[in-house]
Design an enzyme around this catalytic site. Structure first.
Site, PDB file in Angstrom:
ATOM      1  N   PRO A  39      82.641  68.033  78.949  1.00  0.00           N
ATOM      2  CA  PRO A  39      81.927  68.104  80.239  1.00  0.00           C
ATOM      3  C   PRO A  39      81.142  66.835  80.554  1.00  0.00           C
ATOM      4  CG  PRO A  39      81.665  70.149  79.031  1.00  0.00           C
ATOM      5  CD  PRO A  39      82.285  69.172  78.077  1.00  0.00           C
ATOM      6  N   TYR A  40      80.516  66.267  79.532  1.00  0.00           N
ATOM      7  CA  TYR A  40      79.754  65.032  79.722  1.00  0.00           C
ATOM      8  C   TYR A  40      80.682  63.879  80.083  1.00  0.00           C
ATOM      9  CZ  TYR A  40      77.190  60.824  78.300  1.00  0.00           C
ATOM     10  OH  TYR A  40      76.617  59.573  78.257  1.00  0.00           O
ATOM     11  N   LEU A  41      81.763  63.730  79.334  1.00  0.00           N
ATOM     12  CA  LEU A  41      82.674  62.615  79.579  1.00  0.00           C
ATOM     13  C   LEU A  41      83.411  62.767  80.906  1.00  0.00           C
ATOM     14  CD1 LEU A  41      84.100  62.108  75.978  1.00  0.00           C
ATOM     15  CD2 LEU A  41      82.378  60.724  77.164  1.00  0.00           C
TER      16      LEU A  41
ATOM     17  N   LYS B  23      80.952  61.631  83.522  1.00  0.00           N
ATOM     18  CA  LYS B  23      80.830  60.178  83.493  1.00  0.00           C
ATOM     19  C   LYS B  23      82.069  59.512  84.098  1.00  0.00           C
ATOM     20  CE  LYS B  23      76.836  59.017  81.769  1.00  0.00           C
ATOM     21  NZ  LYS B  23      75.880  58.297  82.653  1.00  0.00           N
TER      22      LYS B  23
ATOM     23  N   MET C  68      82.030  67.525  73.979  1.00  0.00           N
ATOM     24  CA  MET C  68      81.741  66.307  74.731  1.00  0.00           C
ATOM     25  C   MET C  68      82.460  66.251  76.069  1.00  0.00           C
ATOM     26  SD  MET C  68      79.555  64.312  73.312  1.00  0.00           S
ATOM     27  CE  MET C  68      79.899  62.742  74.102  1.00  0.00           C
TER      28      MET C  68
END
Length: 215
Positions: free
Chosen positions: A126-128, A131, A124
């Site tokens: 890279p996504y967080l 964001k 998670m």
């Protein structure tokens, strides 16, 4: 209002566009593929075809809007590079376009965990990280920004009742219908500008839960 939703074919975005259109707003959805246009029209929305990821500027699409919503995402099957170009880069471009055109209202669909990407684990992170960086950028811009960080998204029917908190670090589910309803409400609640809050299903009616955030 004229409201442009970036990532207009997403599951939350389509629900939001329908709500906005039903409320009498001009609901425009930015989509990359013309093949998605009929789905937006079926929701009562106006399709706007443009490439959030690769177009140098989004001003052409944003022009005329009273508010913008960033609801785009590279998706769970994408790599870290696309999360940078879509989840971060797209949000930055939308903020830059809004700033250049004097459109102050910006609502961001973020994610729980964005306050601490490292805690999200390798899959998670890279996504967080994308964001978190996007949230930081838009908050620093000269815009009236509200950042909504939903919990785990479900397709259960809307409840109309939520738990919203500016104390970050919680976990829990929330229906996509309720996320869309909160976004629609926030767009007409200018007092939420400057707030970052997490969103879950809960016990409080949406208007009361959102009104309590600023107290």
């Amino acid at each position: 209002m004229d409201i442009l939703v970036a990532g207009g074919h997403g599951q939350v975005a389509l629900r939001l566009l329908k709500l906005l259109a039903d409320q009498g707003h001009t609901a425009r959805g930015l989509i990359r593929s013309p093949a998605q246009a009929d789905d937006l029209r079926a929701a009562g929305a106006v399709p706007v075809v443009g490439d959030l990821e690769n177009d140098a500027s989004l001003e052409e699409y944003v022009r005329g809007a009273d508010a913008v919503v960033f609801a785009a995402g590279a998706g769970p099957g994408s790599g870290a590079a696309r999360k940078q170009t879509v989840d971060l880069g797209g949000a930055v471009k939308l903020a830059d376009a809004a700033t250049a055109l004097g459109i102050r209202r910006y609502v961001m669909v973020s994610s729980i965990g964005a306050h601490d990407p490292v805690a999200g684990g390798e899959s998670m992170r890279p996504y967080l990280e994308a964001k978190a960086a996007a949230d930081e950028y838009v908050l620093a811009a000269d815009l009236d920004v509200t950042i909504v960080r939903p919990g785990s998204l479900t397709d259960e029917p809307a409840t109309g009742r939520i738990r919203a908190t500016t104390e970050l670090g919680h976990r829990g589910p929330v229906t996509r219908d309720d996320v869309a309803a909160v976004l629609a409400h926030v767009l007409e609640a200018p007092e939420t500008a400057g707030l970052t809050f997490e969103l879950f299903n809960g016990d409080d009616p949406i208007p009361e839960a959102i009104a309590a955030l600023g107290k």
